[in-house]
Design a protein around this motif. Sequence first.
Motif, PDB file in Angstrom:
ATOM      1  N   PRO A   1       0.937  -1.236  -0.164  1.00  0.00           N
ATOM      2  CA  PRO A   1      -0.513   0.248  -0.275  1.00  0.00           C
ATOM      3  C   PRO A   1       1.498   0.541  -0.039  1.00  0.00           C
ATOM      4  CG  PRO A   1      -0.349  -1.071   2.123  1.00  0.00           C
ATOM      5  CD  PRO A   1       0.598  -1.903   1.203  1.00  0.00           C
ATOM      6  N   ARG A   2       0.678   2.451  -0.652  1.00  0.00           N
ATOM      7  CA  ARG A   2       1.212   3.066  -0.737  1.00  0.00           C
ATOM      8  C   ARG A   2       1.631   4.456   0.692  1.00  0.00           C
ATOM      9  NH1 ARG A   2       3.891   2.072  -4.603  1.00  0.00           N
ATOM     10  NH2 ARG A   2       3.040   0.018  -3.922  1.00  0.00           N
ATOM     11  N   ASP A   3       0.724   4.357   1.250  1.00  0.00           N
ATOM     12  CA  ASP A   3       0.870   4.131   2.820  1.00  0.00           C
ATOM     13  C   ASP A   3       1.044   3.903   4.230  1.00  0.00           C
ATOM     14  OD1 ASP A   3      -1.523   2.848   2.525  1.00  0.00           O
ATOM     15  OD2 ASP A   3      -3.278   4.558   4.020  1.00  0.00           O
ATOM     16  N   LEU A   4       2.811   2.345   3.078  1.00  0.00           N
ATOM     17  CA  LEU A   4       2.821   1.772   4.386  1.00  0.00           C
ATOM     18  C   LEU A   4       3.487   2.374   5.422  1.00  0.00           C
ATOM     19  CD1 LEU A   4       3.551  -0.930   4.856  1.00  0.00           C
ATOM     20  CD2 LEU A   4       4.929  -1.067   3.659  1.00  0.00           C
ATOM     21  N   GLY A   5       2.987   2.336   6.025  1.00  0.00           N
ATOM     22  CA  GLY A   5       4.276   2.487   7.816  1.00  0.00           C
ATOM     23  C   GLY A   5       4.015   4.189   8.123  1.00  0.00           C
ATOM     24  N   VAL A   6       2.736   5.259   7.118  1.00  0.00           N
ATOM     25  CA  VAL A   6       2.719   6.107   7.183  1.00  0.00           C
ATOM     26  C   VAL A   6       2.084   6.441   8.787  1.00  0.00           C
ATOM     27  CG1 VAL A   6       1.633   8.475   6.572  1.00  0.00           C
ATOM     28  CG2 VAL A   6       2.456   6.970   4.936  1.00  0.00           C
ATOM     29  N   ALA A   7       2.616   7.146   9.839  1.00  0.00           N
ATOM     30  CA  ALA A   7       1.669   7.137  11.090  1.00  0.00           C
ATOM     31  C   ALA A   7       0.336   8.008  10.743  1.00  0.00           C
ATOM     32  CB  ALA A   7       2.436   8.319  12.585  1.00  0.00           C
TER      33      ALA A   7
END
Length: 169
Positions: A157-163
């Motif tokens: 996913p493009r938002d992997l790891g985004v808090a």
Amino acid sequence: MSLHVFEPVSLADWHGGRCLAREGLMVELGTIGFVGIDLTRSPADRGRILAMQYSDGVLHRESALWVHTGLHTPPLAEQIDIAREVPREDLVVIGGQQVTSLERTALDLLIHREDHAIEYICALVRAGTSVGNIEKLATRRSLGRIVRARAILSQLPRDLGVARPSPSQ
């Protein structure tokens, strides 16, 4: 031995250092020994620690991961990873130490440490990169096993790891 860098000599010293590391007071760094956690709070601090011994090399894989994020992995206790050849555009200088960029570090870990790569990529995203930036670098590089790395990156996913903010905020 200095105040915050402990170089064990005897088995008892090693045991003491590992006890302090388990308690979160020190980190074990390859041939350097044990370093007080208070000296490793920022990427610049971590870069300076490794520059004491490796200033002429380029850190990559787990060593670069630690400099960028502070995430200490078991292989880092055994050895510091020095790269042979890295394109200049994949390098950054942190605390006087050459280190692979966030994106190149993620790509190297995805290729060489696939079993833990997603966890590492999440940490690197929180340090300032994105899955999209890592994927862009992967399309520009021809490294061993890069095809598999590209396939894995395309599925993330493009938002992997985004808090994400907590629901209460």
